[in-house]
Scaffold this motif. Structure first.
Motif, PDB file in Angstrom:
ATOM      1  N   LYS A  92       0.832  -1.214   0.000  1.00 54.88           N
ATOM      2  CA  LYS A  92       0.000   0.000   0.000  1.00 54.88           C
ATOM      3  C   LYS A  92       0.862   1.258   0.000  1.00 54.88           C
ATOM      4  CE  LYS A  92      -3.971  -2.235   0.356  1.00 54.88           C
ATOM      5  NZ  LYS A  92      -4.723  -2.461   1.596  1.00 54.88           N
ATOM      6  N   THR A 111      -3.228  -1.202  -9.713  1.00 54.38           N
ATOM      7  CA  THR A 111      -3.352  -0.003 -10.542  1.00 54.38           C
ATOM      8  C   THR A 111      -4.646  -0.105 -11.357  1.00 54.38           C
ATOM      9  OG1 THR A 111      -2.362  -0.680 -12.680  1.00 54.38           O
ATOM     10  CG2 THR A 111      -0.844  -0.249 -10.861  1.00 54.38           C
ATOM     11  N   ASP A 126     -11.062   8.732  -4.698  1.00 56.65           N
ATOM     12  CA  ASP A 126     -10.771   8.477  -3.286  1.00 56.65           C
ATOM     13  C   ASP A 126     -11.138   7.046  -2.895  1.00 56.65           C
ATOM     14  OD1 ASP A 126     -10.187  11.136  -3.408  1.00 56.65           O
ATOM     15  OD2 ASP A 126     -11.269  11.688  -1.581  1.00 56.65           O
ATOM     16  N   TYR A 129      -8.538   4.705  -4.060  1.00 55.75           N
ATOM     17  CA  TYR A 129      -7.370   4.789  -3.180  1.00 55.75           C
ATOM     18  C   TYR A 129      -7.611   3.970  -1.900  1.00 55.75           C
ATOM     19  CZ  TYR A 129      -3.590   6.522  -0.319  1.00 55.75           C
ATOM     20  OH  TYR A 129      -2.479   6.574   0.483  1.00 55.75           O
ATOM     21  N   ARG A 130      -8.802   4.148  -1.322  1.00 54.00           N
ATOM     22  CA  ARG A 130      -9.127   3.396  -0.098  1.00 54.00           C
ATOM     23  C   ARG A 130      -9.039   1.894  -0.324  1.00 54.00           C
ATOM     24  NH1 ARG A 130     -12.913   7.356   0.945  1.00 54.00           N
ATOM     25  NH2 ARG A 130     -14.604   6.233  -0.060  1.00 54.00           N
ATOM     26  N   ARG A 134      -2.906   2.374  -6.286  1.00 51.56           N
ATOM     27  CA  ARG A 134      -1.848   3.348  -6.050  1.00 51.56           C
ATOM     28  C   ARG A 134      -1.319   4.015  -7.316  1.00 51.56           C
ATOM     29  NH1 ARG A 134      -4.011   3.311  -2.072  1.00 51.56           N
ATOM     30  NH2 ARG A 134      -3.267   2.822   0.017  1.00 51.56           N
ATOM     31  N   MET A 172      -4.672  13.197  -7.222  1.00 52.13           N
ATOM     32  CA  MET A 172      -3.739  12.063  -7.161  1.00 52.13           C
ATOM     33  C   MET A 172      -2.440  12.495  -6.482  1.00 52.13           C
ATOM     34  SD  MET A 172      -4.316  10.139 -10.822  1.00 52.13           S
ATOM     35  CE  MET A 172      -3.171   8.782 -10.513  1.00 52.13           C
ATOM     36  N   LEU A 175      -3.139  12.532  -2.775  1.00 51.71           N
ATOM     37  CA  LEU A 175      -3.287  11.194  -2.192  1.00 51.71           C
ATOM     38  C   LEU A 175      -1.977  10.416  -2.208  1.00 51.71           C
ATOM     39  CD1 LEU A 175      -6.672  10.180  -3.875  1.00 51.71           C
ATOM     40  CD2 LEU A 175      -6.308  10.532  -1.416  1.00 51.71           C
ATOM     41  N   MET A 177      -0.841   9.084  -5.160  1.00 49.66           N
ATOM     42  CA  MET A 177      -0.987   8.077  -6.223  1.00 49.66           C
ATOM     43  C   MET A 177      -0.091   8.476  -7.394  1.00 49.66           C
ATOM     44  SD  MET A 177      -5.101   7.625  -6.339  1.00 49.66           S
ATOM     45  CE  MET A 177      -5.439   5.962  -6.898  1.00 49.66           C
TER      46      MET A 177
END
Ligand SMILES: [Zn+2]
Length: 323
Positions: A92, A111, A126, A129-130, A134, A172, A175, A177
């Motif tokens: 992660k 991805t 979001d 992402y959770r 990534r 991104m 976050l 990412m």
């Protein structure tokens, strides 16, 4: 040894072509066993959506179905990671990769390939992402809510990020990412370079100077990526190497050398595109278990051990760390 491959379509192949295929062993190019043979550090697994294979009468409906499909792929991957928890673990954050290696396991990074599945919703970004995603490959081969794909039509190639696409890149960045510009139009590429506060990846794209294809990067783009700390992942697909029916070590080596000459030794990485293509008459590296052939060829071409390590994993890891 220690490979990080930034792109494969194995999840898509397992789910779309073979039902709920298994990651330990399968007839594709990437499996847990093959990753172990290579001694890989981590494999990035794309949840790829082929829009026109999705149900729906409009692109928007198809992207809705595509988003649900991405969630199914994430679930499938999570179940596989659970089933083989002694051998594979989802990473992660970049620091996880070395921890996972110390446990004697291979890392897996989720991805999404085809940002169109966001369908104009930042909340959805979001949510992805959770759920552990990534990196997002903003485009595939269709125009979407983020921008336009690479094209031989100049007016399409010049298209940039949409206002929503700009917000996606910003979010991104926040976050952590990785923004992936492979498949993007040149206009989108330059907009991302201009907007992104973090290093950018072209996870599976080669050099346009050696193989004139809109999926590849011009020298100017390679330089810009190198200067902003980004990476370009070497793609094994014949047409992107410049040999439409073959995937040979000779051209792979030439593309890596050209990336280093143009963008510096911190630029090249590996993004095989394994299981995202087939039908080639010759594949010098048929699967992850034979990656040592490339390392050997690059060594023969004059790369030092330090440079080899950068290509193999250090550049990829750096881009994620500087997220
Ligand atoms: Zn792709």
């Amino acid at each position: 040894m220690n490979l990080i491959d930034l792109h494969c379509d194995t999840l898509w192949k397992l789910m779309d072509l073979g039902g709920e295929g298994d990651l330990l062993e399968n007839d594709g190019s990437v499996s847990i066993r093959k990753l172990e043979e290579e001694g890989a550090l981590a494999q990035f697994f794309a949840c790829f959506v082929y829009r026109d294979a999705m149900e729906g009468n409009t692109p928007e409906e198809q992207y809705e179905a595509g988003y649900r499909h991405v969630l199914d792929m994430i679930d499938h991957m999570s179940r596989q990671a659970e089933r083989y928890s002694g051998r594979l673990e989802l990473a992660k954050k970049p620091e996880d990769i070395e921890i996972i290696q110390k446990k004697g396991k291979t890392g897996a990074v989720l991805t999404v390939e085809e940002g169109g599945v966001l369908n104009g919703s930042l909340a959805r970004l979001d949510e992805l992402y959770r759920r552990g995603v990534r990196l997002i490959t903003l485009l595939w081969n269709y125009e979407n809510c983020i921008g336009a794909p690479g094209s031989r039509v100049p007016s399409n190639m010049e298209k940039g990020l949409t206002p929503f696409g700009i917000r996606v890149v910003e979010r991104m960045n926040e976050l952590g990412m990785i923004v992936d510009v492979s498949h993007a139009a040149d206009g989108v590429f330059w907009d991302v370079i201009k907007r992104s506060r973090r290093p950018v990846a072209a996870t599976h794209s080669n050099c346009r100077a050696l193989a004139d294809h809109p999926r590849n990067l011009t020298d100017e783009m390679l330089r810009a990526l190198g200067e902003q700390g980004g990476v370009a992942g070497l793609n094994f697909y014949g047409p992107f190497l410049g040999t439409p029916e073959e995937s040979r070590l000779e051209e792979m080596t030439a593309h890596v050398l050209h990336m280093i000459e143009t963008g510096g030794e911190d630029l090249p990485a590996i993004g095989t595109d394994f299981d995202g293509f087939d039908g080639l008459k010759r594949m010098d590296i048929p699967d992850t278990g034979h990656m040592d052939r490339l390392r050997e060829a690059l060594k023969k071409a004059g790369l030092s051990e330090r440079q080899l390590d950068k290509v193999w994993y250090k550049n990829a890891l750096r881009v994620w760390k500087e997220r």
